[in-house]
Design an enzyme around this catalytic site. Structure first.
Site, PDB file in Angstrom:
ATOM      1  N   ASP A   1      44.115  36.729  46.094  1.00  0.00           N
ATOM      2  CA  ASP A   1      43.068  36.323  44.932  1.00  0.00           C
ATOM      3  C   ASP A   1      43.480  35.881  43.786  1.00  0.00           C
ATOM      4  OD1 ASP A   1      39.807  36.625  44.892  1.00  0.00           O
ATOM      5  OD2 ASP A   1      40.916  37.490  43.013  1.00  0.00           O
TER       6      ASP A   1
ATOM      7  N   HIS B   1      37.385  37.690  52.728  1.00  0.00           N
ATOM      8  CA  HIS B   1      38.408  37.652  51.723  1.00  0.00           C
ATOM      9  C   HIS B   1      39.463  38.609  51.401  1.00  0.00           C
ATOM     10  CE1 HIS B   1      39.270  36.069  47.614  1.00  0.00           C
ATOM     11  NE2 HIS B   1      38.853  37.315  47.042  1.00  0.00           N
TER      12      HIS B   1
END
Length: 321
Positions: A99, A298
């Site tokens: 991320d 994610h």
């Protein structure tokens, strides 16, 4: 066993978790996370012969939370990594980022390749500098509804997420995971300015298998000081665009690896697929084709720890010229 301490780095104090001996591997978390997001990587990487260190990056967890928004630029964040490598008594390190940690890792490899033995990014491909400031570009494209622009507004997302920290984090983690219905859809990045971002996120009755109540306890505690530190990273996106002008068109030269999930919303961002397709030319030392993890959302290293660990160990232990 994972140990904990704080170190003085780049004018602030960072809390770090560490385990193992050998070449240094620095693990860089994203938003809204902490060192704990790498809990599944410490043991395997240490057993493979590496010194594994994961900081709470500035604005997170047990590390310092500077009040000045400008203290969260990409140059500060890269400076923290450079300072951490030196504070640990090392000259070079492998960097692994997920991320927001991935852009920090990519930029460290871009700005200080002399310090980087290799760089791996999860979810977020190298954010090479575009032609326009990103916050302004997204504001025009989505009428101010893109979540970066929502995060940009002082105090707004901060207050929404802090009203019930545990629920906010539970919704974040589930809704962006591969377990959520409709995961990876681009429209999930758009926010109702009146209702906030959490309104349309699912709050699961049962946590997915990769996330325990104890994990959620740990993450909630790490956000006891709120979300402002992490949100300030987003508030510097246009400033980062200005600061990185000298590196426009530059490529990442250290050995590199990239992996992502096929149900991750980030690769669905505008232009992301095209950038992923161009990675071999943008990173001339990309060691293999981008690794696609089926069914993964994610939270790459948490949702698919076995696959991530195998790929990382292969990358970290491959022969270097």
């Amino acid at each position: 066993m994972v140990g904990h301490r704080t170190v003085d780095v780049n004018g602030i104090r960072l809390h770090i978790a560490e385990e193992g001996e050998g070449p240094l591997v620095v693990l860089l978390h994203g938003f809204p996370e902490s060192w704990h997001s790498w809990r599944h990587q410490f043991g395997p990487l240490a057993a493979a012969g590496f010194r594994v260190v994961a900081p709470d990056q500035r604005g997170y967890g047990g590390s310092d939370h500077p009040e000045d928004v400008a203290a969260y630029s990409i140059l500060h964040l890269v400076g923290d990594v450079v300072g951490l490598i030196h504070a640990l008594g090392e000259e070079r390190a492998f960097l692994v980022g997920h991320d927001w940690g991935a852009p920090v890792a990519w930029h460290t490899a871009l700005l200080r390749p002399d310090l980087v033995r290799g760089v791996a990014g999860l979810s977020v491909a190298p954010p090479f500098r575009g032609k326009r400031p990103p916050l302004r570009a997204m504001e025009e494209r989505f009428g101010g509804r893109f979540y970066w622009n929502y995060f940009e507004r002082p105090g707004v997302a901060d207050a929404e997420f802090a009203r019930d920290t545990r629920t906010a984090l539970r919704k974040f983690l589930y809704s962006a995971s591969g377990d959520a219905p409709g995961a990876g859809r681009p429209e999930s990045t758009l926010v109702d300015p009146a209702g906030g971002w959490l309104t349309n996120m699912t709050d699961p009755e049962v946590l997915p298998d990769w996330l325990t109540e104890q994990d959620l306890d740990e993450l909630t505690e790490s956000h006891a000081k709120g979300f402002t530190g992490g949100l300030n990273w987003y508030r510097n996106l246009d400033r980062n665009w200005e600061l990185t002008a000298p590196w426009h068109g530059a490529v990442v030269t250290p050995p590199a690896l990239y992996m992502y999930g096929d149900r991750d919303l980030v690769p669905a961002f505008p232009g992301a697929r095209e950038r992923i397709a161009r990675l071999p030319e943008l990173m001339p030392n990309l060691r293999r084709e981008p690794i696609l993890l089926p069914g993964c959302g994610h939270w790459t290293q948490q949702e698919r720890p076995a696959e991530v660990n195998e790929a990382l160990i292969d990358f970290l232990t491959e022969p270097r010229n």
